[in-house]
Design a protein around this motif. Sequence first.
Motif, PDB file in Angstrom:
ATOM      1  N   GLN A 169      43.877  31.843  51.295  1.00 56.62           N
ATOM      2  CA  GLN A 169      42.997  31.197  52.263  1.00 56.62           C
ATOM      3  C   GLN A 169      41.725  30.654  51.630  1.00 56.62           C
ATOM      4  OE1 GLN A 169      42.593  34.570  54.729  1.00 56.62           O
ATOM      5  NE2 GLN A 169      44.532  34.251  55.763  1.00 56.62           N
ATOM      6  N   SER A 170      41.171  31.361  50.677  1.00 56.25           N
ATOM      7  CA  SER A 170      39.903  30.911  50.102  1.00 56.25           C
ATOM      8  C   SER A 170      39.593  31.675  48.824  1.00 56.25           C
ATOM      9  CB  SER A 170      38.768  31.126  51.107  1.00 56.25           C
ATOM     10  OG  SER A 170      38.575  32.506  51.308  1.00 56.25           O
ATOM     11  N   PRO A 171      38.620  31.175  48.059  1.00 55.57           N
ATOM     12  CA  PRO A 171      38.148  31.943  46.895  1.00 55.57           C
ATOM     13  C   PRO A 171      37.534  33.257  47.349  1.00 55.57           C
ATOM     14  CG  PRO A 171      37.356  29.689  46.807  1.00 55.57           C
ATOM     15  CD  PRO A 171      37.964  29.884  48.156  1.00 55.57           C
ATOM     16  N   VAL A 172      37.696  34.284  46.538  1.00 62.73           N
ATOM     17  CA  VAL A 172      37.133  35.591  46.852  1.00 62.73           C
ATOM     18  C   VAL A 172      35.941  35.868  45.953  1.00 62.73           C
ATOM     19  CG1 VAL A 172      37.598  38.062  46.936  1.00 62.73           C
ATOM     20  CG2 VAL A 172      39.354  36.453  47.659  1.00 62.73           C
ATOM     21  N   VAL A 173      36.142  35.723  44.646  1.00 64.79           N
ATOM     22  CA  VAL A 173      35.101  36.067  43.684  1.00 64.79           C
ATOM     23  C   VAL A 173      35.162  35.096  42.514  1.00 64.79           C
ATOM     24  CG1 VAL A 173      34.318  37.814  42.051  1.00 64.79           C
ATOM     25  CG2 VAL A 173      35.190  38.520  44.251  1.00 64.79           C
ATOM     26  N   MET A 174      34.011  34.638  42.068  1.00 64.98           N
ATOM     27  CA  MET A 174      33.895  33.894  40.817  1.00 64.98           C
ATOM     28  C   MET A 174      33.168  34.810  39.844  1.00 64.98           C
ATOM     29  SD  MET A 174      34.048  30.960  38.939  1.00 64.98           S
ATOM     30  CE  MET A 174      34.145  29.543  39.969  1.00 64.98           C
ATOM     31  N   CYS A 175      33.768  35.069  38.729  1.00 65.10           N
ATOM     32  CA  CYS A 175      33.195  35.975  37.757  1.00 65.10           C
ATOM     33  C   CYS A 175      32.828  35.209  36.493  1.00 65.10           C
ATOM     34  CB  CYS A 175      34.218  37.042  37.394  1.00 65.10           C
ATOM     35  SG  CYS A 175      33.576  38.667  37.542  1.00 65.10           S
ATOM     36  N   VAL A 176      31.593  35.353  36.055  1.00 66.75           N
ATOM     37  CA  VAL A 176      31.145  34.739  34.815  1.00 66.75           C
ATOM     38  C   VAL A 176      30.750  35.862  33.870  1.00 66.75           C
ATOM     39  CG1 VAL A 176      29.494  33.173  33.737  1.00 66.75           C
ATOM     40  CG2 VAL A 176      30.323  32.713  36.048  1.00 66.75           C
ATOM     41  N   TYR A 177      31.431  35.930  32.745  1.00 67.14           N
ATOM     42  CA  TYR A 177      31.158  36.966  31.748  1.00 67.14           C
ATOM     43  C   TYR A 177      30.198  36.420  30.714  1.00 67.14           C
ATOM     44  CZ  TYR A 177      35.272  39.083  33.786  1.00 67.14           C
ATOM     45  OH  TYR A 177      36.155  39.613  34.670  1.00 67.14           O
ATOM     46  N   ARG A 178      29.198  37.182  30.385  1.00 66.95           N
ATOM     47  CA  ARG A 178      28.250  36.790  29.370  1.00 66.95           C
ATOM     48  C   ARG A 178      28.573  37.553  28.092  1.00 66.95           C
ATOM     49  NH1 ARG A 178      22.049  38.245  28.777  1.00 66.95           N
ATOM     50  NH2 ARG A 178      23.009  40.257  28.942  1.00 66.95           N
TER      51      ARG A 178
END
Length: 181
Positions: A169-178
């Motif tokens: 249905q939709s995006p849940v989480v966007m994860c950006v790793y540093r």
Amino acid sequence: MIKVKAAAILLPLILGTIMLIAYAIHTIFSAKTSSNDLAYNYGCRGNMLVEGIYNDKRVTMNATIYFSFLDANKILYSISGTATLYNEMDETIDKKTIQRNVYFNYKVESREQHTYTFTSKRIDIDGVDNIDKVLASLVMFNSLFVLGHRDTLVINKYTKNTILIANNQSPVVMCVYRYIF
């Protein structure tokens, strides 16, 4: 006589080379088809706001989440926050606390479509967590409150250090790793 000696020396060498090549191909193929290809080494922490309208009632969830890819096709998903149900006048009808850790096993469904099936194997609910199944069903995946339930998610790697987790249905989480050097 010389041909027999040459054959006796070359035959084991050729067979050994063939076996070594076969082992190398098997190792490479096994690594590429391993179901443990989701092995991100970092956890992800963030905030989530969910809002929906059901039968003239509005429901929201404001939560902090953390998930980490563990060994052996396992994932830890921690969530803490509140879920609130409002009436048509936007007055609070019910407000519940969420605080739980959910341990999932995952299985690769489609490498091409980046889909994975997550099955909740253990749900650790903190003493302050008082959300009921009715309210939970409006703001959370079933696998976050029903033990053994399966949900299918898409995990797409966009860049070297960014992944997007979504459902149908939709995006849940966007994860950006540093990366720390």
